[in-house]
Design an enzyme around this catalytic site. Structure first.
Site, short mmCIF file in Angstrom:
data_model
loop_
_atom_site.label_atom_id
_atom_site.label_comp_id
_atom_site.label_asym_id
_atom_site.label_seq_id
_atom_site.Cartn_x
_atom_site.Cartn_y
_atom_site.Cartn_z
N HIS A 173 50.19 12.93 39.64
CA HIS A 173 49.61 13.58 40.82
C HIS A 173 50.67 14.10 41.79
CE1 HIS A 173 46.56 14.81 43.51
NE2 HIS A 173 45.67 13.89 43.22
N ASP A 203 40.51 27.57 26.92
CA ASP A 203 40.25 27.91 25.52
C ASP A 203 41.58 28.08 24.80
OD1 ASP A 203 39.55 28.93 23.07
OD2 ASP A 203 38.31 30.56 23.86
#
Length: 450
Positions: free
Chosen positions: A154, A396
């Site tokens: 993070h 994708d």
């Protein structure tokens, strides 16, 4: 364990990258230094050469996202430094004896985390911890789909930064874009968030939150076992909640409450009821917002880092959250969100920068959800995060878009994420993380009170 690691690769940038420390903003400094686990679920199964294509494209995209290949270190005992030393990221190929359907709705759990996301060995020195680990897991059978599990440190950046990286990598992997496309290049100069002024607001969001009545600390609450669920809200249910909250506003000039404000108010009310809080128990909700467009001048859209700010609702009594109409909670959520304007956000960054030590405000829990010298934001309070605007379903890699996205681990009590469903029909997935003793009632109220 049902998952077997078939291969593990350390991937470094395809070309030489700058070997230098990267300045971290105050927002980076208070992000937890452990990893955020997320999963992408795909129905299609790529051929077995997919891992080679992923390795090659990952190496190329790291030329531009070279901080990902670096390592963290401690400076001044409590502040972090990001060293861009090109040590690389980890790409894992795994195989599961289970089927995709055996994971149900992929709600965060120890099983999902253990099977489908990369394991990070926190016993290592921080200087040796990879900042990004990716696991591709195939399933039993020839066409059973796959899961990509990400462990993203993070400190490197917020959710939008991570998603932009992953989507750019996916496009390159699929062959959709050339490397000179503007989307491929992150804005890495974090000094745009540097300043030398003093905070001009009080910032209760960075101080201890209300405790349970009769308690002097949060130790007992942190010890309770946590669990997580993914609750689906159909578009019809979302509209019903919004109608309930906005009832009566049509005749006034008030702006209708947003989906985030309304769903957050609903989660707050259900959690307050499920927790069985005393009527006069103080309770608040922490909200976080992307500040890229909230600053003046705005940050570049492709800013790669933590561009988040947090705010608190006004402190409310449990009875007011429960007995008032839904718009009461929605209004309090709105008041918190509206605090996050340029002056407040810059003051918050200055407040963090001016702290002698960051331990008391840095969220540094480990992925199992156990607090580690970190502030506690759970019972009687909540933190509700919107991932609705993030383009999470664009990842994708060449075998279709993901059919599900969400957290891959159980996080501390009181955390909730609101995520657009992959159906694209206005429905939502609400990932809620609570103490196990409260979850059954919460789920009951969540649908009963719509």
């Amino acid at each position: 364990m049902s998952t077997t690691i078939k291969a593990s690769y350390t991937v470094i940038p395809a070309e030489a990258s700058p070997n230098t420390p990267l300045w971290l903003s105050p927002s980076d400094q208070v992000a937890r230094w452990s990893h955020t686990s997320t999963i992408y679920v795909y129905k299609e199964t790529p051929n077995h050469h997919a891992i080679d294509t992923m390795r090659d494209s990952l190496s190329k995209i790291l030329v531009h996202y070279y901080p990902l290949a670096g390592r963290l270190s401690w400076i001044e005992g409590h502040r972090l430094q990001l060293n861009c030393n090109g040590k690389g990221v980890v790409l894992i190929e795994a195989e599961s004896t289970k089927t995709l359907s055996s994971y149900g709705d992929f709600a965060p759990s120890d099983t999902v985390k253990m099977d489908l996301t990369p394991t990070v060995d926190y016993t290592q020195p921080i200087e040796d911890l990879p900042l990004l680990l990716v696991q591709l897991t195939r399933f039993k059978g020839t066409k059973q789909g796959l899961v990509i599990g990400m462990a993203f440190n993070h400190v490197l950046g917020d959710g939008l930064a991570a998603i932009r990286f992953i989507n750019s990598w996916a496009k390159l992997c699929k062959g959709d874009v050339a490397l000179d496309h503007s989307e491929m290049f992150p804005f890495l100069d974090r000094t745009v968030l540097n300043s030398s002024t003093r905070p001009c607001f009080d910032h209760p969001e960075l101080k201890p939150l209300p405790l349970l009545l009769g308690s002097t600390n949060t130790v007992a609450e942190q010890k309770h076992e946590k669990t997580a669920v993914v609750l689906k809200l159909t578009n019809e249910q979302v509209q019903k909640l919004k109608q309930k909250a906005n009832n009566g506003l049509e005749e006034s000039s008030a702006r209708p409450y947003s989906t985030y404000e309304v769903v957050s108010a609903h989660v707050w009310k259900c959690a307050t009821k499920a927790r069985g809080l005393d009527d006069v128990q103080p309770t608040v909700v922490r909200v976080s917002a992307d500040i890229r467009s909230r600053l003046n001048p705005p940050l570049p859209r492709n800013y790669f880092g933590n561009a988040l700010a947090v705010a608190l609702t006004p402190t409310c009594f449990a009875r007011d959250v429960l007995l008032n109409p839904l718009r009461y909670g929605a209004r309090k959520i709105r008041e918190a969100v509206e605090l996050l304007k340029d002056d407040y956000v810059r003051s918050q960054l200055d407040f963090i920068r001016c702290q002698e030590r960051l331990d008391s405000i840095r969220a540094s829990y480990l992925d199992r959800g156990e607090a580690k010298n970190a502030p506690f934001y759970g019972n009687p309070n909540l933190t509700i995060v919107s991932w609705m605007s993030m383009p999470v379903y664009e990842a994708d890699f060449g075998w279709g878009k993901p059919v599900r996205f969400g957290p891959g681990a159980v996080y501390p009590d009181g955390k909730a994420y609101i995520i657009r469903s992959s159906d694209g029909d206005g429905s939502l997935d609400v990932s809620v993380h609570l103490q196990m003793r409260h979850m059954e009632l919460f789920m009951k109220f969540f649908y009963q009170d719509i």
